[in-house]
Design a protein around this motif. Structure first.
Motif, PDB file in Angstrom:
ATOM      1  N   LEU A 259       0.814  -1.064   0.323  1.00 41.33           N
ATOM      2  CA  LEU A 259      -0.076  -0.198   0.163  1.00 41.33           C
ATOM      3  C   LEU A 259       0.989   1.344   0.104  1.00 41.33           C
ATOM      4  O   LEU A 259       0.542   2.396  -1.153  1.00 41.33           O
ATOM      5  CB  LEU A 259      -1.107   0.147   1.068  1.00 41.33           C
ATOM      6  CG  LEU A 259      -2.411  -0.963   0.810  1.00 41.33           C
ATOM      7  CD1 LEU A 259      -2.566  -1.325   2.626  1.00 41.33           C
ATOM      8  CD2 LEU A 259      -3.093  -1.251   0.197  1.00 41.33           C
ATOM      9  N   VAL A 260       1.665   0.853   0.859  1.00 39.89           N
ATOM     10  CA  VAL A 260       2.506   2.636   1.203  1.00 39.89           C
ATOM     11  C   VAL A 260       3.752   2.794  -0.087  1.00 39.89           C
ATOM     12  O   VAL A 260       3.039   3.890  -0.719  1.00 39.89           O
ATOM     13  CB  VAL A 260       2.703   2.715   2.364  1.00 39.89           C
ATOM     14  CG1 VAL A 260       4.529   3.388   2.312  1.00 39.89           C
ATOM     15  CG2 VAL A 260       2.591   2.480   4.180  1.00 39.89           C
ATOM     16  N   VAL A 261       4.636   2.114  -0.979  1.00 37.67           N
ATOM     17  CA  VAL A 261       5.228   2.006  -2.099  1.00 37.67           C
ATOM     18  C   VAL A 261       4.233   2.162  -3.062  1.00 37.67           C
ATOM     19  O   VAL A 261       4.817   2.898  -3.642  1.00 37.67           O
ATOM     20  CB  VAL A 261       5.963   0.788  -2.137  1.00 37.67           C
ATOM     21  CG1 VAL A 261       6.833   0.204  -3.796  1.00 37.67           C
ATOM     22  CG2 VAL A 261       7.237   0.721  -0.690  1.00 37.67           C
ATOM     23  N   GLY A 262       3.114   1.355  -3.716  1.00 37.31           N
ATOM     24  CA  GLY A 262       1.741   1.245  -4.959  1.00 37.31           C
ATOM     25  C   GLY A 262       1.978   2.718  -4.496  1.00 37.31           C
ATOM     26  O   GLY A 262       1.702   3.630  -6.049  1.00 37.31           O
ATOM     27  N   LEU A 263       0.894   3.352  -3.701  1.00 35.58           N
ATOM     28  CA  LEU A 263       0.724   5.132  -3.710  1.00 35.58           C
ATOM     29  C   LEU A 263       1.451   5.721  -3.237  1.00 35.58           C
ATOM     30  O   LEU A 263       1.449   6.997  -4.490  1.00 35.58           O
ATOM     31  CB  LEU A 263      -0.287   5.097  -1.966  1.00 35.58           C
ATOM     32  CG  LEU A 263      -1.624   4.140  -2.110  1.00 35.58           C
ATOM     33  CD1 LEU A 263      -1.692   4.451  -0.183  1.00 35.58           C
ATOM     34  CD2 LEU A 263      -2.289   4.463  -2.908  1.00 35.58           C
ATOM     35  N   ALA A 264       2.775   5.578  -3.097  1.00 37.13           N
ATOM     36  CA  ALA A 264       3.860   6.202  -3.250  1.00 37.13           C
ATOM     37  C   ALA A 264       4.493   7.015  -5.043  1.00 37.13           C
ATOM     38  O   ALA A 264       4.676   7.502  -5.881  1.00 37.13           O
ATOM     39  CB  ALA A 264       5.023   6.245  -2.393  1.00 37.13           C
ATOM     40  N   ALA A 265       4.373   5.853  -5.581  1.00 30.55           N
ATOM     41  CA  ALA A 265       4.570   5.178  -6.850  1.00 30.55           C
ATOM     42  C   ALA A 265       3.602   6.205  -7.743  1.00 30.55           C
ATOM     43  O   ALA A 265       4.117   6.783  -8.990  1.00 30.55           O
ATOM     44  CB  ALA A 265       5.209   4.076  -7.590  1.00 30.55           C
ATOM     45  N   VAL A 266       2.440   6.373  -6.877  1.00 33.35           N
ATOM     46  CA  VAL A 266       1.493   6.834  -8.581  1.00 33.35           C
ATOM     47  C   VAL A 266       1.411   8.295  -8.122  1.00 33.35           C
ATOM     48  O   VAL A 266       1.028   8.806  -8.700  1.00 33.35           O
ATOM     49  CB  VAL A 266      -0.172   5.944  -8.038  1.00 33.35           C
ATOM     50  CG1 VAL A 266      -1.115   7.043  -8.501  1.00 33.35           C
ATOM     51  CG2 VAL A 266      -0.017   4.917  -8.427  1.00 33.35           C
ATOM     52  N   ALA A 267       1.802   8.514  -6.826  1.00 36.99           N
ATOM     53  CA  ALA A 267       2.175   9.836  -6.150  1.00 36.99           C
ATOM     54  C   ALA A 267       3.026  10.743  -7.282  1.00 36.99           C
ATOM     55  O   ALA A 267       2.861  11.641  -7.840  1.00 36.99           O
ATOM     56  CB  ALA A 267       2.165  10.001  -5.162  1.00 36.99           C
ATOM     57  N   TYR A 268       3.965   9.808  -7.342  1.00 29.63           N
ATOM     58  CA  TYR A 268       5.043  10.076  -7.887  1.00 29.63           C
ATOM     59  C   TYR A 268       4.811  10.750  -9.520  1.00 29.63           C
ATOM     60  O   TYR A 268       5.435  11.771 -10.384  1.00 29.63           O
ATOM     61  CB  TYR A 268       6.587   8.965  -8.268  1.00 29.63           C
ATOM     62  CG  TYR A 268       7.710   9.440  -9.282  1.00 29.63           C
ATOM     63  CD1 TYR A 268       8.716  10.024  -8.338  1.00 29.63           C
ATOM     64  CD2 TYR A 268       8.177   8.985 -10.409  1.00 29.63           C
ATOM     65  CE1 TYR A 268       9.685  10.160  -9.327  1.00 29.63           C
ATOM     66  CE2 TYR A 268       9.187   9.406 -11.137  1.00 29.63           C
ATOM     67  CZ  TYR A 268       9.719   9.962 -10.847  1.00 29.63           C
ATOM     68  OH  TYR A 268      11.083  10.348 -10.661  1.00 29.63           O
TER      69      TYR A 268
END
Length: 325
Positions: A259-268
């Motif tokens: 959840l944390v890494v995936g959302l960070a990738a989307v935000a990027y």
């Protein structure tokens, strides 16, 4: 596939199932050949080959992928093992555990999150030494990493590990009794999560290649898309697994990581949306330049969308990979 009946949860039966390999280690004289290690090596080779094709097509020099891999692969293996040991310490430091087993990488146990993080550090060191922009390189290798992860999952199949819960589906996986969790000793077939992740990763690799060409992704956005897609698949696959794992609030640690890494990738990807792809300007050893490259220098420079599209078309025509990567 086998036609033998296999008991599953709820007293059901599978009309067909996927057999597990009878062994995952072959003795070649005094040297044990392990299927897990072969799968990891095969994945690395494929990733390097695919990445080389994509890197050269984007303006990089032949051979640079292997030069960077010399740094990234060892870092990634060490990082993957560190993450696995830290997040699953019981077999090594718990009651009855063996601390020396923490170094037994050949027996399985590499955490992808640690592998990508530490591998990225190794790639960053190599890219700085070679004057290569890391985001551009990351975009080139993204599909190859997914293919490598897919092939690496075959090692879990040979080891009969990391499978899911009981299942009576036609593609359920047969697990030998000695590899089953204690609560499922009388259950023969389980969800083949190795296969689910293998297929998901290959599909995600195809999506990254398509999106990269369709939207001319750059500045690390293709890599971010890889991370987002992998986390999405790993999230639901993780929820199927039955192997021991540390939990927070009753949820497996890797679910939170997804959840944390995936959302960070989307935000990027959102923050960097609309930026034109970099045009790499790297001379070959013979002093020649590829179409779309500037005559001198080794830096990646921002260009207009029209210039980026022209350079990409030239790269695709001259260096189109045979496998569509």
């Amino acid at each position: 596939m086998t036609g033998e009946l296999a008991s599953a949860s709820g007293g059901g039966a599978a009309l067909a199932s996927i057999p597990s390999p009878s062994e995952g280690v072959w003795e070649l004289g005094p040297v044990p050949i392990r299927a897990y290690a072969l799968a990891i090596i095969a994945g690395i080779v494929l990733a390097c080959w695919i990445s080389e094709k994509r890197w050269v097509a984007r303006g990089g020099r032949p051979g640079e992928v292997l030069d960077i891999a010399v740094w990234a692969v060892p870092f990634g293996i060490v990082g993957g093992r560190i993450y696995h040991v830290l997040t699953t310490p019981q077999p090594y430091f718990g009651e009855g555990g063996d601390p020396l087993k923490a170094f037994a990488i050949w027996e399985g146990g590499l955490g992808i999150w640690g592998a990508i993080a530490f591998g990225g550090v190794g790639a960053w060191i190599a890219c700085r030494r070679m004057g290569i922009p890391l985001p551009a390189f990351a975009d080139a290798i993204a599909p190859g990493l997914l293919v490598a992860q897919a092939v690496g999952r075959l090692g879990n199949w040979f080891n009969q590990e990391l499978f899911g819960g009981p299942s009576d589906l036609p593609w359920a996986l047969e697990i030998d009794r000695e590899h089953r969790p204690l609560e499922y000793l009388d259950v023969a077939t389980f969800h083949p999560t190795f296969l689910y992740e293998l297929l998901w990763n290959l599909a995600a690799a195809a999506v990254v290649v398509w999106a990269d060409r369709r939207f001319r992704l750059g500045h690390g956005r293709a890599f971010a898309l890889y991370v987002a897609l992998y986390c999405t698949g790993r999230l639901w696959i993780e929820l199927l697994r039955t192997d021991p794992a540390n939990e927070f609030f009753g949820v497996r640690l890797n679910v939170f990581t997804c959840l944390v890494v995936g959302l960070a990738a989307v935000a990027y990807m959102v923050v960097l949306r609309g930026r034109p792809r970099e045009v790499l300007d790297r001379r070959g050893d013979d002093g020649d330049t590829r179409p779309g490259q500037r005559p001198a220098g080794t830096a990646a420079v921002p260009v207009t969308s029209a210039d980026a599209e022209a350079a990409d078309r030239a790269g695709d025509d001259d260096h189109r990979p045979a496998n569509g990567s």
